[in-house]
Scaffold this motif. Structure first.
Motif, PDB file in Angstrom:
ATOM      1  N   THR A 165       2.425   6.911   1.774  1.00 27.81           N
ATOM      2  CA  THR A 165       3.332   7.858   2.437  1.00 27.81           C
ATOM      3  C   THR A 165       4.460   8.320   1.500  1.00 27.81           C
ATOM      4  OG1 THR A 165       2.829   6.715   4.465  1.00 27.81           O
ATOM      5  CG2 THR A 165       4.766   8.116   4.501  1.00 27.81           C
TER       6      THR A 165
ATOM      7  N   SER B 167       1.006  12.144   7.417  1.00 31.59           N
ATOM      8  CA  SER B 167      -0.102  11.868   8.331  1.00 31.59           C
ATOM      9  C   SER B 167      -1.307  12.711   7.902  1.00 31.59           C
ATOM     10  CB  SER B 167       0.298  12.179   9.768  1.00 31.59           C
ATOM     11  OG  SER B 167       0.867  13.456   9.841  1.00 31.59           O
TER      12      SER B 167
ATOM     13  N   SER C  26       5.146  -1.081   2.912  1.00 29.97           N
ATOM     14  CA  SER C  26       5.438  -2.372   3.557  1.00 29.97           C
ATOM     15  C   SER C  26       5.059  -3.523   2.639  1.00 29.97           C
ATOM     16  CB  SER C  26       4.660  -2.509   4.864  1.00 29.97           C
ATOM     17  OG  SER C  26       5.030  -1.467   5.734  1.00 29.97           O
TER      18      SER C  26
ATOM     19  N   GLU D 130      -1.054  11.542  17.707  1.00 27.04           N
ATOM     20  CA  GLU D 130      -1.629  12.885  17.823  1.00 27.04           C
ATOM     21  C   GLU D 130      -2.855  13.058  16.931  1.00 27.04           C
ATOM     22  OE1 GLU D 130       1.480  12.097  17.361  1.00 27.04           O
ATOM     23  OE2 GLU D 130       2.793  13.227  18.683  1.00 27.04           O
TER      24      GLU D 130
ATOM     25  N   PHE E 136       0.867  -1.177   0.000  1.00 27.56           N
ATOM     26  CA  PHE E 136       0.000   0.000   0.000  1.00 27.56           C
ATOM     27  C   PHE E 136       0.902   1.225   0.000  1.00 27.56           C
ATOM     28  CE2 PHE E 136      -2.615   3.185   2.312  1.00 27.56           C
ATOM     29  CZ  PHE E 136      -3.639   3.288   1.388  1.00 27.56           C
TER      30      PHE E 136
ATOM     31  N   TRP F 146       8.172   3.650   2.816  1.00 24.56           N
ATOM     32  CA  TRP F 146       7.477   2.826   3.809  1.00 24.56           C
ATOM     33  C   TRP F 146       6.338   2.018   3.197  1.00 24.56           C
ATOM     34  CZ3 TRP F 146      10.031   1.886   8.000  1.00 24.56           C
ATOM     35  CH2 TRP F 146      10.944   2.840   8.462  1.00 24.56           C
TER      36      TRP F 146
HETATM   37  C1  LIG Z   1       7.083   0.247   9.981  1.00 20.46           C
HETATM   38  C2  LIG Z   1       6.242   1.198   9.184  1.00 20.46           C
HETATM   39  C3  LIG Z   1       5.433   0.692   8.185  1.00 20.46           C
HETATM   40  C4  LIG Z   1       4.683   1.552   7.386  1.00 20.46           C
HETATM   41  N1  LIG Z   1       3.947   1.027   6.359  1.00 20.46           N
HETATM   42  C5  LIG Z   1       3.341   1.876   5.503  1.00 20.46           C
HETATM   43  C6  LIG Z   1       2.694   1.369   4.323  1.00 20.46           C
HETATM   44  O1  LIG Z   1       2.634   0.153   4.105  1.00 20.46           O
HETATM   45  N2  LIG Z   1       2.175   2.260   3.464  1.00 20.46           N
HETATM   46  C7  LIG Z   1       2.213   3.611   3.670  1.00 20.46           C
HETATM   47  O2  LIG Z   1       1.735   4.348   2.849  1.00 20.46           O
HETATM   48  N3  LIG Z   1       2.818   4.106   4.770  1.00 20.46           N
HETATM   49  C8  LIG Z   1       3.385   3.283   5.689  1.00 20.46           C
HETATM   50  N4  LIG Z   1       4.030   3.784   6.787  1.00 20.46           N
HETATM   51  C9  LIG Z   1       4.104   5.251   6.976  1.00 20.46           C
HETATM   52  C10 LIG Z   1       3.187   5.780   8.029  1.00 20.46           C
HETATM   53  O3  LIG Z   1       1.832   5.560   7.767  1.00 20.46           O
HETATM   54  C11 LIG Z   1       3.516   7.261   8.178  1.00 20.46           C
HETATM   55  O4  LIG Z   1       4.835   7.333   8.688  1.00 20.46           O
HETATM   56  C12 LIG Z   1       2.566   8.015   9.072  1.00 20.46           C
HETATM   57  O5  LIG Z   1       1.306   8.142   8.467  1.00 20.46           O
HETATM   58  C13 LIG Z   1       3.107   9.377   9.444  1.00 20.46           C
HETATM   59  O6  LIG Z   1       3.494  10.083   8.341  1.00 20.46           O
HETATM   60  P1  LIG Z   1       4.956  10.793   8.299  1.00 20.46           P
HETATM   61  O7  LIG Z   1       5.974   9.756   8.565  1.00 20.46           O
HETATM   62  O8  LIG Z   1       5.051  11.526   7.038  1.00 20.46           O
HETATM   63  O9  LIG Z   1       4.966  11.752   9.550  1.00 20.46           O
HETATM   64  P2  LIG Z   1       4.509  13.273   9.552  1.00 20.46           P
HETATM   65  O10 LIG Z   1       3.199  13.415   8.916  1.00 20.46           O
HETATM   66  O11 LIG Z   1       5.627  14.086   9.090  1.00 20.46           O
HETATM   67  O12 LIG Z   1       4.292  13.487  11.115  1.00 20.46           O
HETATM   68  C14 LIG Z   1       5.410  13.546  12.002  1.00 20.46           C
HETATM   69  C15 LIG Z   1       4.921  13.828  13.400  1.00 20.46           C
HETATM   70  O13 LIG Z   1       4.242  15.064  13.435  1.00 20.46           O
HETATM   71  C16 LIG Z   1       3.350  15.074  14.504  1.00 20.46           C
HETATM   72  N5  LIG Z   1       1.981  15.358  14.030  1.00 20.46           N
HETATM   73  C17 LIG Z   1       1.420  15.013  12.866  1.00 20.46           C
HETATM   74  N6  LIG Z   1       0.120  15.391  12.821  1.00 20.46           N
HETATM   75  C18 LIG Z   1      -0.127  16.032  14.002  1.00 20.46           C
HETATM   76  C19 LIG Z   1      -1.265  16.635  14.577  1.00 20.46           C
HETATM   77  N7  LIG Z   1      -2.431  16.672  13.910  1.00 20.46           N
HETATM   78  N8  LIG Z   1      -1.143  17.136  15.815  1.00 20.46           N
HETATM   79  C20 LIG Z   1       0.020  17.133  16.487  1.00 20.46           C
HETATM   80  N9  LIG Z   1       1.118  16.570  15.998  1.00 20.46           N
HETATM   81  C21 LIG Z   1       1.066  16.008  14.772  1.00 20.46           C
HETATM   82  C22 LIG Z   1       3.352  13.676  15.096  1.00 20.46           C
HETATM   83  O14 LIG Z   1       4.182  13.629  16.211  1.00 20.46           O
HETATM   84  C23 LIG Z   1       3.931  12.862  13.956  1.00 20.46           C
HETATM   85  O15 LIG Z   1       4.537  11.658  14.400  1.00 20.46           O
HETATM   86  C24 LIG Z   1       4.740   2.945   7.615  1.00 20.46           C
HETATM   87  C25 LIG Z   1       5.529   3.446   8.655  1.00 20.46           C
HETATM   88  C26 LIG Z   1       6.282   2.584   9.427  1.00 20.46           C
HETATM   89  C27 LIG Z   1       7.157   3.177  10.497  1.00 20.46           C
END
Ligand SMILES: Cc1cc2nc3c(=O)[nH]c(=O)nc-3n(C[C@H](O)[C@H](O)[C@H](O)COP(=O)(O)OP(=O)(O)OC[C@H]3O[C@@H](n4cnc5c(N)ncnc54)[C@H](O)[C@@H]3O)c2cc1C
Length: 830
Positions: A565, A572, A598, A814, A562, A596
């Protein structure tokens, strides 16, 4: 102290050697899943046990090693009806296929003596512990009680097998078992003793006469009849490597149908006589030499057995059954001694003293007969249950949710599935973990271990497949695949692919069991991200998409990823996503960078669900779409695998991928342009909860490992379990775990009753609570394990790393807290 099963092997006795190459050829043609290319085939022999020679087969194929056990008849002229490996195979096959009795799985029976000289069969190798000495030296007193209780329960489980239902109705005659047995072993004794053989003891012939005159009435009525093991002793049981429960009952050579009380008495002989292999002293059992601390009394052991089987208290007939067991033991020892004299006993030197042991048993039988009372008139009062026994009952209730009513009590159907899963995990998953890890850490890490595929087939056959599929989604797939408008099952549909008809709540009880091992979910085709992707196709896929992609996913033939990201934006917030999906005639062209994703490193991964924007100008939540992309399409470039605290989760992996002018047919769009958010909501609700359910399982495993460790290890003069700080930590962890389990089940129940949207608040609560709880429990478990806890020698570090990612993946805490707070404020305004 226990022996690891693998510690009990040594070099093959020269008298027992056979043609290893012929065996290898036979095994590769007849053992399902036997490695195709074998780099080394090693055979060693189990030294423990004296009857049918038993061998460990180690099959090396690249970096992986598969282990099997071979049991054969001894070479040379044999006593009539002894060493019937064919019968062993038959009983193991019936029990392994149709019951929960713990036995090794059997693969093949070879009746053709030309292969290795005698008939033989090949079975599963069980990695575990064998307690050779019934005194259980080196085991803490509180664990002794548990081990004895597990032994009584294992015997009760085999005695409860419904032989008619499992095809063993003609495995022997049920009535007059003792009468026939007394004659059989009297005759065998005569054959084994006399001129040029073991010396004959006249007291044995008198003993046979005494038995003939004291056979219990129930022997002729068949009231205590059923499957009899024939050699049920603690050293014929394999215990789980760390947990005190039986995972395999071995050595079925003497099994038949008959009077089961003979098994019971035989399993108690160490209370009466010292049956340690090299000791020939008379009357040296626990009752005389003293009970190792913690061991239940004979009456307590018997009472455990009687309450597990519902049997009446056997006080009146006990003298006969014990005397008979000693008599039979004496005849068997005389046979072993006779074979030693003739030079064809497996068991080597130990067989030399078997003649003296036979006489010792005869002497003990006569002193036992002379006793005034051999058992109290009634079983010991159940009022004072020892603490450790209570603890075991409590542990049991973690695994077997007792059906005494209440809101979160699973139905019998779910309880049965749960029991079968627990058995599958014990038998197949935990023992395979080390092997799977080894490959995942080797230079061939991005390949699939053949054992994983074998286990998938086994899970499919056992109906433990695709259990995650909710009833409503299964109905839609059935409607599309069969044209049956009602969506109800009809003959000829691929129904085994569509789960067991569970609700999300019901799945919660079984998914948790899979979460106990990082390897388990995919074996049952219940792993992320496949379940989420299959859910998308089940709910939103067109007929063509379902046939092309969903069916092979349901079959477990392919896997999926999927891709949402993106590295350059905060993902997020999915409105930030920049990947473009542009329509060009009959195609879409995709450009973007994802990470990411997976599962995309897995060689079986064939399809990606990609989220991107089809219209950058549309309203914010209508810009996104999801599209199916064959991973082999030109322009899909896997850039690198990512790792989590050093775990790259091979062979599944998390990939960074670039999409450069990737052209896919327009029909690959899911649901239509601009529907990406809608699909994401449908996908993420159940998928998030599955993560939570598995986290409950991970925490449960950590609790179990913690308790086991704390009850074994001493620091500063007492067990860790006796230190106050530990007691407080474990109690708090249990509270956290139970609270969270209820919240997760509540969310699943709301998902079933109210739907994704209305359940979102509780799902969000579960999604925040579960990883945080698992992290706390795992942290405590690692602390109790000391340095071992943070190493890769236990599964704790990997479970912790996975749990930590779930505070971020599928939405950071969050974001979910924001959802919960918003709903809370909205409620206050109403
Ligand atoms: C092991 C693993 C497997 C994964 N598998 C998949 C996959 O199969 N497919 C896929 O598409 N993605 C996957 N992901 C990605 C995952 O879904 C994203 O990392 C996640 O959605 C967060 O996005 P980001 O890393 O861009 O963090 P960002 O969006 O940059 O957020 C970073 C931080 O900002 C803060 N933050 C964000 N929003 C808010 C808010 N509203 N209020 C306050 N603080 C906030 C939080 O502390 C957050 O952790 C995987 C991640 C991991 C670690």
């Amino acid at each position: 102290m226990s022996n690891r099963t693998s510690d009990l092997v040594g070099q093959v006795d020269p008298a027992q050697k056979f043609d290893v190459n012929a065996l290898r050829r036979y095994a590769s043609a007849n053992v399902e899943g036997f490695p195709v290319s074998v780099s080394k085939f090693a055979v060693s022999q189990f030294g423990h046990g004296q009857s049918n020679p038993t061998f460990l087969l180690e099959v090396h194929s690249g970096p992986s090693i598969k282990r099997y056990v071979l049991r054969k008849k001894p070479p040379g002229k044999l006593l009539e009806s002894a060493h019937a490996v064919e019968r062993e195979f038959q009983v193991l096959h019936a029990l392994g296929t149709h019951t929960l009795v713990p036995v090794p799985k059997v693969f093949c029976l070879c009746n053709d003596s030309s292969v290795i000289g005698t008939p033989f069969y090949i079975m599963e190798y069980l990695e575990g512990r064998i307690f050779i000495d019934p005194k259980l030296p080196g085991i803490t007193p509180i664990r002794r009680r548990t081990i004895y209780n597990a032994t009584a329960k294992a015997l009760a489980s085999l005695h409860s097998a419904d032989v008619d239902a499992i095809g063993l109705g003609n495995y022997g005659k049920r009535t007059h078992y003792c009468r026939r047995q007394v004659e059989r072993w009297a005759k065998q004794y005569l054959v084994s003793t006399g001129d040029g053989k073991s010396e004959r003891n006249p007291k044995m012939l008198e003993l046979a006469d005494w038995l003939r005159h004291h056979i219990p009435v129930e022997d002729s009525s068949g009231a205590t009849a059923g499957l009899v093991h024939g050699d049920f002793r603690i050293d014929n049981l394999v215990f789980h490597p760390v947990e005190d429960r039986v995972i395999g009952i071995l050595d079925w050579e003497l099994s038949t149908l008959g009077n089961q009380m003979c098994d019971v008495a035989y399993s108690c002989l160490h209370y009466i006589v010292n049956i340690a292999t090299d000791d020939i002293e008379e009357n040296g059992g626990f009752e005389l030499s003293g009970f190792p601390e913690g061991t239940p009394s004979l009456a307590e052991y018997l009472s455990d057995y009687c309450s597990a089987t519902g049997r009446p208290w056997p006080a009146a007939q006990w003298k006969f059954y014990v005397a008979f067991s000693l008599f039979r033991g004496a005849s068997i020892y005389a046979g072993v001694h006779c074979r030693w004299i003739m030079g064809n006993a497996s068991g080597g030197e130990r067989a030399r003293i078997a003649g003296q042991k036979a006489n010792s048993l005869i002497g003990t039988a006569w002193s036992f007969i002379a006793r005034e009372s051999v058992l109290p008139q009634h079983p010991p009062s159940g009022k004072k249950i020892p603490i450790e026994y209570k603890q075991q009952l409590e542990n049991r209730s973690q695994d077997q949710v007792l059906s005494s009513g209440g809101r979160f009590v699973p139905s019998q159907k779910v309880q049965d599935l749960r029991d079968r899963l627990i058995k599958f995990m014990d038998k197949h998953i935990y023992p395979a973990e080390n092997e799977l890890y080894k490959l995942a850490q080797s230079s061939n890490r991005w390949t699939v271990h053949p054992e994983e595929e074998n286990l998938k087939e086994l899970a499919k056959r056992e109906g433990l497949w695709n259990l995650w599929i909710p009833v409503d989604s299964a109905a839609r797939a059935r409607r599309i695949l069969t044209g049956n408008k009602t969506g109800s099952p009809v003959d000829g549909t691929p129904d085994f692919l569509l789960g067991a008809g569970l609700t999300n709540l019901e799945y919660g009880y079984v998914c948790e069991i899979m979460g106990r091992s990082v390897w388990a979910p995919q074996v049952f085709n219940c792993g992320a991200p496949d379940t989420g992707n299959m859910e998308v196709l089940l709910r939103y896929g067109s007929e063509e998409q379902i046939r092309e992609w969903l069916v092979p996913l349901l079959e477990g033939k392919i896997r999926s990823g999927f891709a949402m990201t993106e590295p350059q934006v905060a993902s997020s917030d999915a409105t930030n996503i920049e990947c473009s999906i542009k329509r060009h005639g009959d195609s879409y062209i995709i450009n973007g960078r994802k990470w990411w994703t997976s599962g995309a490193m897995d060689p079986r991964c064939k399809i990606l669900v990609v989220m991107g924007k089809t219209d950058f100008e549309a309203p914010q939540h209508k810009q996104q779409s999801m599209i199916l992309v064959d991973i082999n399409t030109p322009g899909v470039n896997i850039i690198r695998p990512l790792s989590v605290f050093g775990f790259d989760d091979a062979p599944h992996g998390h990939a960074e991928i670039s999409f450069e002018n990737v052209r896919v047919p327009a029909k690959n769009i899911l649901l239509g342009e601009g529907r990406g958010f809608e699909i994401a909501q449908g996908r993420l609700g159940p998928g998030r909860l599955h993560h939570c359910m598995r986290l409950i399982g991970a925490a449960e495993r950590a609790m179990q490992m913690t308790v086991e460790r704390a009850l074994k290890r001493q620091a500063f003069g007492k067990l860790i379990a006796e230190h106050g700080s530990f007691l407080s930590d474990i109690a708090k962890s249990r509270i956290e775990l139970e609270k969270t389990r209820l919240l997760v089940l509540e969310a699943a129940d709301q998902l079933d009753r109210l739907g994704n949207k209305n359940a979102r608040g509780t799902i969000a609560m579960a999604k925040v609570a579960a990883p945080n709880m698992a992290l706390k429990v795992l942290d405590m478990a690692m602390q109790v394990h000391g340095a071992a806890g943070v190493s890769n020698d236990t599964i704790l570090a990997h479970l912790w790393a996975t749990s930590r990612t779930l505070r971020i993946a599928d939405g950071p805490d969050e974001v979910h807290l924001g959802t919960i707070a918003k709903l809370e404020l909205r409620r206050a305004k109403i």
